[in-house]
Design an enzyme around this catalytic site. Structure first.
Site, PDB file in Angstrom:
ATOM      1  CG  LEU A  70      -6.848  -8.327   7.369  1.00 19.62           C
ATOM      2  CD1 LEU A  70      -7.705  -9.498   7.853  1.00 19.62           C
ATOM      3  CD2 LEU A  70      -5.594  -8.874   6.684  1.00 19.62           C
ATOM      4  CG  ASP A 128      -2.131   0.900   1.062  1.00 23.80           C
ATOM      5  OD1 ASP A 128      -2.395   1.348  -0.069  1.00 23.80           O
ATOM      6  OD2 ASP A 128      -2.799   1.178   2.076  1.00 23.80           O
ATOM      7  CG  HIS A 152       0.260   2.404  -9.260  1.00 20.77           C
ATOM      8  ND1 HIS A 152      -0.022   1.997  -7.975  1.00 20.77           N
ATOM      9  CD2 HIS A 152      -0.801   3.157  -9.657  1.00 20.77           C
ATOM     10  CE1 HIS A 152      -1.211   2.491  -7.621  1.00 20.77           C
ATOM     11  NE2 HIS A 152      -1.694   3.201  -8.613  1.00 20.77           N
ATOM     12  CB  SER A 154      -8.656  -5.379  -3.816  1.00 22.70           C
ATOM     13  OG  SER A 154      -9.213  -4.088  -4.021  1.00 22.70           O
ATOM     14  CD  GLU A 198     -13.207  -5.024  -2.286  1.00 22.12           C
ATOM     15  OE1 GLU A 198     -14.135  -5.831  -2.138  1.00 22.12           O
ATOM     16  OE2 GLU A 198     -12.023  -5.369  -2.235  1.00 22.12           O
ATOM     17  CG  ASN A 199      -7.619  -1.943  -5.747  1.00 24.71           C
ATOM     18  OD1 ASN A 199      -6.787  -2.809  -5.508  1.00 24.71           O
ATOM     19  ND2 ASN A 199      -7.869  -0.963  -4.881  1.00 24.71           N
ATOM     20  CG  ASN A 226       2.258   1.604  -5.040  1.00 28.24           C
ATOM     21  OD1 ASN A 226       3.074   1.351  -4.157  1.00 28.24           O
ATOM     22  ND2 ASN A 226       1.846   0.704  -5.916  1.00 28.24           N
ATOM     23  N   GLY A 227       0.321   5.569  -4.202  1.00 26.39           N
ATOM     24  CA  GLY A 227      -0.226   6.874  -4.564  1.00 26.39           C
ATOM     25  C   GLY A 227       0.303   7.974  -3.660  1.00 26.39           C
ATOM     26  NE  ARG A 228      -1.632   6.439   1.384  1.00 28.50           N
ATOM     27  CZ  ARG A 228      -1.850   5.463   2.247  1.00 28.50           C
ATOM     28  NH1 ARG A 228      -1.684   5.690   3.549  1.00 28.50           N
ATOM     29  NH2 ARG A 228      -2.214   4.283   1.841  1.00 28.50           N
ATOM     30  CD1 TRP A 229       7.503   6.638  -1.639  1.00 35.22           C
ATOM     31  CD2 TRP A 229       7.205   6.799  -3.860  1.00 35.22           C
ATOM     32  NE1 TRP A 229       8.750   6.657  -2.240  1.00 35.22           N
ATOM     33  CE2 TRP A 229       8.586   6.745  -3.599  1.00 35.22           C
ATOM     34  CE3 TRP A 229       6.782   6.889  -5.181  1.00 35.22           C
ATOM     35  CZ2 TRP A 229       9.548   6.784  -4.607  1.00 35.22           C
ATOM     36  CZ3 TRP A 229       7.729   6.933  -6.189  1.00 35.22           C
ATOM     37  CH2 TRP A 229       9.102   6.880  -5.899  1.00 35.22           C
TER      38      TRP A 229
HETATM   39  C1  IPE Z   1      -5.462  -2.828  -0.649  1.00 36.50           C
HETATM   40  O1  IPE Z   1      -5.087  -1.501  -0.781  1.00 36.50           O
HETATM   41  C2  IPE Z   1      -5.429  -3.507  -1.989  1.00 36.50           C
HETATM   42  C3  IPE Z   1      -4.104  -3.699  -2.549  1.00 36.50           C
HETATM   43  C4  IPE Z   1      -2.978  -3.431  -1.972  1.00 36.50           C
HETATM   44  C5  IPE Z   1      -4.088  -4.257  -3.879  1.00 36.50           C
HETATM   45  P1  IPE Z   1      -6.170  -0.334  -0.967  1.00 36.50           P
HETATM   46  O2  IPE Z   1      -5.412   0.921  -1.007  1.00 36.50           O
HETATM   47  O3  IPE Z   1      -7.036  -0.645  -2.135  1.00 36.50           O
HETATM   48  O4  IPE Z   1      -7.049  -0.498   0.353  1.00 36.50           O
HETATM   49  P2  IPE Z   1      -7.925   0.567   1.131  1.00 36.50           P
HETATM   50  O5  IPE Z   1      -8.840   1.201   0.126  1.00 36.50           O
HETATM   51  O6  IPE Z   1      -6.998   1.554   1.742  1.00 36.50           O
HETATM   52  O7  IPE Z   1      -8.633  -0.233   2.165  1.00 36.50           O
HETATM   53  C1  IPE Z   2      -1.267   0.284  -3.512  1.00 34.09           C
HETATM   54  O1  IPE Z   2      -1.078   1.650  -3.465  1.00 34.09           O
HETATM   55  C2  IPE Z   2      -1.431  -0.245  -4.923  1.00 34.09           C
HETATM   56  C3  IPE Z   2      -2.787  -0.717  -5.232  1.00 34.09           C
HETATM   57  C4  IPE Z   2      -3.790  -0.789  -4.435  1.00 34.09           C
HETATM   58  C5  IPE Z   2      -2.998  -1.142  -6.625  1.00 34.09           C
HETATM   59  P1  IPE Z   2      -2.316   2.660  -3.497  1.00 34.09           P
HETATM   60  O2  IPE Z   2      -2.623   2.973  -4.922  1.00 34.09           O
HETATM   61  O3  IPE Z   2      -3.452   2.121  -2.721  1.00 34.09           O
HETATM   62  O4  IPE Z   2      -1.684   3.936  -2.804  1.00 34.09           O
HETATM   63  P2  IPE Z   2      -2.422   4.909  -1.783  1.00 34.09           P
HETATM   64  O5  IPE Z   2      -3.008   4.058  -0.695  1.00 34.09           O
HETATM   65  O6  IPE Z   2      -3.477   5.631  -2.552  1.00 34.09           O
HETATM   66  O7  IPE Z   2      -1.340   5.805  -1.298  1.00 34.09           O
HETATM   67 MG    MG Z   3      -4.060   2.328  -0.815  1.00 34.44          MG
END
Ligand code: IPE
Ligand code: IPE
Ligand code: MG
Length: 258
Positions: A213, A38, A55, A83, A85-86, A40-43
């Site tokens: 989780l 988790d 990513h 996931s 949900e993604n 990647n986006g914030r980083w």
């Molecule tokens: C969990 O991360 C799914 C993956 C790492 C693939 P998310 O960033 O989607 O989870 P939430 O939304 O914070 O619960």
């Molecule tokens: C995890 O990083 C990668 C995936 C869920 C695909 P995020 O994309 O969830 O990064 P944040 O949580 O927005 O920083």
């Molecule tokens: Mg995330």
């Protein structure tokens, strides 16, 4: 030669890594690591870059961690990559991620295969493009006899959906008379899950400071030790894995006993 000495021949350690590494009892290393990658986006955002940049950099972390896991006594490493949900994310982010799964697989497949990495997917790939399905099916087939480390990628994965899928399969077998209802046991369910051929993860790591989780391996994580770190996934490297294993070894696992 001790396991530690053996690993030292393969893994080059800097001073900081060595300090943590040398405290680990390598006879008691978790066999299965599960990782929720988790942050990647914030980083990326912290550096004024688009989320997609995070990513891309996250793939380098997967590469480093798989390579390391092949050299230490870990047998399975499972990465939560996408996931169910993604799909709620923007179309452009989802399509970038799909492209990245495919291009990264193509970029690393020869190297991983040569290193003895078995590539396996958990999750419902049928919702993904025919191209991705075919590429991952080929990679799984090509690497199925590799023994060094089994790398599982959780793609379009949901812990609840996996349990529901197995429940439906069992119900169908009971209904058709091929399975006795008294044979429906925890072991049977465990066996039928995507992860059925592996031991349960002893250690579940989540990066980037979120303590949840997010629908990851709900059944399998029943007795895992959870390790949460504030490090964002693109920054996660060998030292962080060593720290998590060391912390794991300092936990007292009781499994309900005394
Ligand atoms: C969990 O991360 C799914 C993956 C790492 C693939 P998310 O960033 O989607 O989870 P939430 O939304 O914070 O619960
Ligand atoms: C995890 O990083 C990668 C995936 C869920 C695909 P995020 O994309 O969830 O990064 P944040 O949580 O927005 O920083
Ligand atoms: Mg995330």
């Amino acid at each position: 030669m001790s396991i530690e000495e053996q690993i030292r021949l393969d893994v080059e350690l800097n001073e900081a890594e060595d300090k943590v590494f040398s405290q680990i009892d390598w006879e008691n290393c978790p066999k299965h690591l599960a990782i929720i990658m988790d942050g990647n986006g914030r980083w990326a955002k912290a550096q004024g870059k688009p989320r997609t940049f995070g990513h891309k950099k996250g793939v380098d972390s997967i590469h480093a961690i798989v390579e390391l896991c092949g050299k230490i006594p870990v047998d399975y490493v499972t990465f939560y990559a996408f996931s169910t949900e993604n799909w709620k994310r923007t179309e452009s982010e989802v399509s970038m991620l799909m492209g990245l799964f495919s291009s990264s697989l193509n970029k690393y497949i020869d190297e991983l295969s040569a290193q003895g990495v078995r590539i396996n997917v958990i999750g419902d790939l049928t919702k993904m493009s025919a191209k991705i399905q075919q590429e991952f099916a080929q990679a799984s087939e090509r690497t199925k006899d590799n023994k060094k480390i089994c790398m599982n990628l959780a793609l379009n994965y949901s812990g609840r959906a996996d349990i529901a899928r197995v429940t439906k399969e069992i119900a169908t077998e009971v209904q058709s008379g091929t399975l006795d209802v008294n044979s429906v046991t925890e072991e049977l369910i465990t066996e039928k899950l995507y992860t059925g051929f592996m031991p349960e993860p002893e250690l579940m790591i989540r990066t980037s400071g979120e303590n949840r989780l997010s629908n990851f391996m709900l059944w399998e994580n029943a007795y895992s030790e959870f390790y949460f770190t504030d490090v964002h996934w693109p920054d996660f490297r060998e030292i962080h894995l060593f720290e998590s294993i060391l912390e794991f070894q300092n936990r007292h696992r009781k499994f309900g006993g005394l």
